[in-house]
Every structure is written in C-alpha cells, then in structure tokens.
Design an enzyme around this catalytic site. Structure first.
Site, short mmCIF file in Angstrom:
data_model
loop_
_atom_site.label_atom_id
_atom_site.label_comp_id
_atom_site.label_asym_id
_atom_site.label_seq_id
_atom_site.Cartn_x
_atom_site.Cartn_y
_atom_site.Cartn_z
N HIS A 53 -9.90 -98.03 1.11
CA HIS A 53 -9.76 -98.20 2.25
C HIS A 53 -8.92 -97.13 2.95
O HIS A 53 -9.42 -96.28 3.92
CB HIS A 53 -9.30 -99.58 2.74
CG HIS A 53 -9.58 -99.70 4.33
ND1 HIS A 53 -10.87 -99.86 4.77
CD2 HIS A 53 -8.73 -100.12 5.28
CE1 HIS A 53 -10.83 -99.99 6.02
NE2 HIS A 53 -9.55 -100.04 6.41
N HIS A 90 -11.33 -92.15 10.45
CA HIS A 90 -11.81 -93.65 10.25
C HIS A 90 -12.95 -93.76 11.02
O HIS A 90 -12.77 -93.75 12.33
CB HIS A 90 -10.73 -94.40 10.77
CG HIS A 90 -10.72 -96.00 10.10
ND1 HIS A 90 -12.09 -96.56 10.14
CD2 HIS A 90 -10.14 -96.94 10.04
CE1 HIS A 90 -12.09 -97.74 9.87
NE2 HIS A 90 -10.44 -97.99 9.63
N CYS A 125 -14.36 -102.73 10.28
CA CYS A 125 -14.09 -101.64 9.42
C CYS A 125 -14.77 -101.71 7.95
O CYS A 125 -14.94 -100.81 7.18
CB CYS A 125 -12.53 -101.39 9.14
SG CYS A 125 -12.10 -101.04 10.64
#
Length: 400
Positions: free
Chosen positions: A291, A327, A160
């Site tokens: 994030h 995401h 990620c």
C-alpha cells in the site's frame, strides 16, 4: 499451490497514469522509475503550503458528456480489451461483469461550479453535471463504450482498496460460473475538497512521496485508471488468448476500527487470508506491491504486518509505486495489480523512488530508486482503505 476447478487468468491490461498510458507506457515508466509529480493545474492552490500532485498529461479519447474519471476509466477499459486481443462479439455472447472501484468518481466536476454560483447559496446545477456525480455511471459508461449490453455493472466505493475489491469480485464471479470474463479495475481524480481534507489532516507531502523513508512526510495525490481483462482459463484458451498472469486468490477484511488508521491485526489477517485462498506458502512470494503511502503511521504498521506474515527478516522485496504515480485512491490497487502482472510477465521489480534513508521501523528491501531484474513467480498486492476496508490479491506467472 492449489489447483482449482476453474482457474482465473489475466489476458489484458489498460492503464491511464501520470507516468505513461497503456501496457507499454506504464511499464516503461515503472522500469525507469519516473515521477509523475508536478504543480497542481486544475485549481488555484493559493493558501495551501503544498501544491504537488501526479496529474495525467493526456490520454486517448473520451465522451465529453462524461466526467474526467469516467473518461479515464473508459479509455483504460478500451486499452485492456485491445491488449487482450479479444473480438468484442465474443464478449457480447458470454456472461460477463464490469467491476470498477472508485473513491470520488467524477466529483471533480463540482470544481466547475463558479464562486459566483456558490455565493448565491444553493447553486443551480446543470442536469448533465449533476448526473456525473453518480459513481454507478463509471461501469455503465464502460459497458456502453464496448457495446456490452448484457453484463453486470457494479461500482465498488471501497476507497483506497477499491481496485482490489473489484478484482476479488471478478475472481468470485468467474470461479462460481456466473461470468466467463470480467473487466476489473478502478478510476479516480481528486478534487479540491479531497486535497483540502488531506491537507488539514497533515497527511500530504510537500514535495514527494517517500514510502519507508526516515524523512517521509506524507502522500502525494495522483489520478488515473487501470482495468484488467480477467477470464476463466477455459474461456481464454478457447479463443486462443495470450495469458499474462494467473489470479490465484484474494481476501478482504473490514474492521471499522478507526476512520483513517488501519488495524495491524486485520491487515495481517487479510494478507494471510489471500495466501491461504491462493494455496501459496509465504516463502513462494517473490514480490509484494505494498500500500506504501509514505505516511508516518501507515508504513511502519504495514512493515510490521508483513513481518508477521512472512517472518522477521524473511519479507520479500517490497515495491511502493505510489512514490511514482501518487495515491490514485480508488484506482490505486488496480494500478498495483497491473504493475504486479507486468513484473511477473516482464521480469522486473518496480522501484520505490525518492528514497534516501531507510526508516529503522521499516526493515525491508524496498527496491530503492532503481528497478531490478528479477523473476518473481508469485506477487502479493496489498491495499488498505479508510474505515478498515482492506483487500489483498495474489497472482502468479501462468503455468499451463
């Protein structure tokens, strides 16, 4: 701020996302606070209690021999080069780099295998389909599409945080003189396996991603790609480029503390390291692109780390664009860097949508639901990856 011998700037943006493509489409989607979430269309979700994802409705072009993630990444790279207004002949005559981050790459193609084939045991894979599984194909496909035969092409599978790793790699290559330009970013498309894994972990939200909200229930997957054209300032000025922003610095940490849960001390160290590399004091930062996954564990930890970096009550506005685009895994940080450049250049703060009640454990200004006019001169982009692979990037408004 520290003035470096070789400054690094952003001159082009390319985006494929669920809320809009290209600089203008993505920027409009951010300003309007659009949600890309909808029912999953690419596999049968029977048996799952959740069926939401941020899918890309369409994007321009693509080689049918490539998998979906690669096609999206090539499209984003082509848009970025067009946005940079650069003659490809100029790039072909200069030392360059293509750095692409990804988590699963074209692994969705495994979903094309039929249940019948799987029932026979080891399936017979079409050789073309098998070749798509290699993450190394992604930057190579970008190079081939643009006719860049003499560049370093590297894939960064840092989950990620991969997009920020790619940007950091580009910063290093340009600062050191190994490259005059770099195409940095990421691309990803979740598949059924990834969805099932996160579902079993209990990390998926049933309806919407709500970062920092008291009622947040998890993440929503997204797909897409984002690529930035990054150049040495002298190289950009010599060709008369329009400069969108300056990349001031970055930092990486990798602690392997836990498979999925980041260690707060290392997240704090990563953000502080990026500010130090950039020569920026915390009070100079006008926006943080967090994030911001919307999970129970991540959001309070990230807010606590921000409080350590900036001081309690002194954290600047914090935007979590996963609330809009989901995401996007290996592309997530590249999408966030693109949003940061747009925020600096166009004068707004992207919102954190789906927000209802702020969690007391997340005492920040998350720019709830509606974008805000502002002039952030410096932006910190924070990204956290499984296994403790963290990366932070600092960029600013360009000053001649």
């Amino acid at each position: 701020m520290t003035v470096r011998a070789r400054r690094v700037v952003v001159t082009g943006l390319g985006v494929v996302s669920s809320i809009g493509n290209g600089r203008n489409g993505f920027g409009t989607g951010l300003r309007e606070g659009r949600s890309g979430a909808g029912p999953i269309s690419f596999f049968d979700t029977s048996g799952f209690a959740h069926d939401r994802m941020c899918e890309v409705p369409d994007f321009p072009g693509g080689n049918p021999e490539h998998g979906l993630a690669t096609r999206m990444t090539v499209a984003a790279a082509r848009m970025a080069v067009d946005d940079a207004g650069v003659d490809l002949a100029v790039l072909r005559g200069a030392p360059g780099l293509i750095a692409i981050g990804s988590t699963d790459g074209d692994a969705r193609d495994v979903d094309e295998l039929t249940e019948l084939e799987l029932s026979r045991g080891l399936p017979h894979l079409d050789p073309l389909l098998a070749r798509r599984f290699r993450l190394s194909r992604m930057p190579v496909a970008v190079a081939a599409d643009l006719g860049l035969s003499d560049v370093e092409a590297i894939t960064l599978p840092n989950v990620c945080a991969a997009g920020n790793y790619a940007v950091g790699y580009g910063i290093d290559a340009i600062r050191s003189g190994d490259a005059d330009f770099a195409l940095c970013g990421g691309g990803d498309t979740p598949n059924r396996k990834v969805f099932a894994n996160m579902y079993r972990l209990g990390a998926l939200a049933p309806d919407a991603c709500r970062p920092f909200d008291a009622d947040r229930q998890g993440v929503i997957f997204g797909e897409g790609a984002a690529v930035l054209v990054v150049e040495a300032l002298d190289f950009a000025l010599a060709r008369g480029a329009t400069i969108h922003a300056e990349l001031l610095g970055y930092s990486l940490t990798c602690d392997a503390y836990h498979p999925t849960r980041p260690l707060q001390e290392m997240v704090t160290a990563c953000m502080r390291g990026a500010l130090a590399d950039a020569g920026v004091a915390p009070h100079e930062v006008g926006l943080v692109l967090a994030h911001g996954t919307g999970t129970k564990a991540n959001d309070p930890m990230e807010c606590a780390a921000l409080a350590e970096v900036f001081g309690p009550g002194a954290v600047p506005p914090v935007s979590a664009i996963k609330s809009m685009i989901g995401h996007t895994m290996g592309a997530a940080a590249a999408h966030a860097c693109t949003a940061a450049v747009l925020a600096v250049q166009e004068g707004f703060l992207p919102p954190t949508i789906n927000h209802r009640v702020l969690d007391p454990e997340c005492p920040i200004d998350c720019v709830p639901n509606t974008s805000r006019a502002a002039q952030p001169d410096v932006v910190l982009v924070n990204a956290l990856g499984f296994g403790g692979a963290n990366a932070a990037v600092v960029l600013s408004r360009y000053a001649a």
